[in-house]
Design an enzyme around this catalytic site. Sequence first.
Site, PDB file in Angstrom:
ATOM      1  N   SER A 185      28.730  54.966  44.476  1.00  0.00           N
ATOM      2  CA  SER A 185      28.385  56.375  44.686  1.00  0.00           C
ATOM      3  C   SER A 185      29.605  57.276  44.535  1.00  0.00           C
ATOM      4  O   SER A 185      30.740  56.831  44.713  1.00  0.00           O
ATOM      5  CB  SER A 185      27.798  56.577  46.086  1.00  0.00           C
TER       6      SER A 185
HETATM    7  N1  SAH Z   1      27.013  51.331  48.420  1.00  0.00           N
HETATM    8  C1  SAH Z   1      27.456  50.829  47.118  1.00  0.00           C
HETATM    9  C2  SAH Z   1      26.685  51.436  45.954  1.00  0.00           C
HETATM   10  C3  SAH Z   1      25.304  50.981  45.951  1.00  0.00           C
HETATM   11  S1  SAH Z   1      24.422  51.062  44.424  1.00  0.00           S
HETATM   12  C4  SAH Z   1      28.942  51.026  46.937  1.00  0.00           C
HETATM   13  O1  SAH Z   1      29.621  51.525  47.851  1.00  0.00           O
HETATM   14  O2  SAH Z   1      29.457  50.638  45.878  1.00  0.00           O
HETATM   15  C5  SAH Z   1      22.912  50.413  45.064  1.00  0.00           C
HETATM   16  C6  SAH Z   1      22.947  48.908  45.283  1.00  0.00           C
HETATM   17  O3  SAH Z   1      21.729  48.562  45.934  1.00  0.00           O
HETATM   18  C7  SAH Z   1      22.981  48.097  43.994  1.00  0.00           C
HETATM   19  O4  SAH Z   1      24.066  47.206  44.049  1.00  0.00           O
HETATM   20  C8  SAH Z   1      21.648  47.356  43.992  1.00  0.00           C
HETATM   21  O5  SAH Z   1      21.711  46.071  43.409  1.00  0.00           O
HETATM   22  C9  SAH Z   1      21.351  47.277  45.475  1.00  0.00           C
HETATM   23  N2  SAH Z   1      19.952  47.063  45.840  1.00  0.00           N
HETATM   24  C10 SAH Z   1      18.828  47.568  45.280  1.00  0.00           C
HETATM   25  N3  SAH Z   1      17.732  47.135  45.936  1.00  0.00           N
HETATM   26  C11 SAH Z   1      18.171  46.352  46.961  1.00  0.00           C
HETATM   27  C12 SAH Z   1      17.526  45.625  48.004  1.00  0.00           C
HETATM   28  N4  SAH Z   1      16.182  45.596  48.141  1.00  0.00           N
HETATM   29  N5  SAH Z   1      18.289  44.919  48.863  1.00  0.00           N
HETATM   30  C13 SAH Z   1      19.649  44.916  48.749  1.00  0.00           C
HETATM   31  N6  SAH Z   1      20.316  45.576  47.782  1.00  0.00           N
HETATM   32  C14 SAH Z   1      19.586  46.298  46.903  1.00  0.00           C
END
Ligand code: SAH
Length: 207
Positions: A51
Amino acid sequence: MRSLVAEGYLSDERVIDAMLRVPREEFVPPEYRRLSYYDSPLPIGYGQTISAPHMVAIMTERLSPAPGHRVLEVGTGSGYQAAVLAEMVGPRGHVWTVERIPGLAEFALSNLSRTGYLDRVTIVVGDGSEGFPPAAPFDGIMVTAAAPDVPEPLLEQLREGGRLVIPVGSRWIQILKVIVKERGRFKVEEVLPCVFVPLVGRYGFRA
Ligand code: SAH
């Protein structure tokens, strides 16, 4: 960082300190390192993104984790947000962070180990739309992927007074919501429109 303060995204000193202590360049792929201090999301592989700093600032301020808190993050990605949360909860607190893509959980593991956060962060591979019952209840839950609705298990896993920060909407545009559990009821505040990658799982979107 100074521009996030100047532009009004950041005002809580504790969040400013936490973000200053976490080296964002350690959480982006090598080819994007020189871009790591732009206020923009960046690709981290598998079609996912870390993000933008202003979004990390807004979500962390809204969750407002205190020292000693037990926090759940859904969507580990690079591990950067988990590191910021780890700074906020301090040595007596703990962060559980759930990631569904094993390759990203490994990327986060190596980033969090290099930067020294693994004593306070546990990475779980699985469907975070179901929360993480073994460590519940949580003082705070932050979802960093877009949900179609607020997943019921996350509400159940909040402790009294706990807060849930989550983008809710369609696959393409969402509203950031803050939900506070008060005497068994849920108070909902809508913060601002935002764009996240989809939460994929049982209480999320279909793959
Ligand atoms: N917070 C992260 C950015 C997240 S991007 C950072 O600081 O870099 C969103 C993430 O959510 C992705 O890696 C994606 O694979 C994950 N994601 C999506 N659906 C999910 C689920 N049901 N459970 C766990 N992770 C999930």
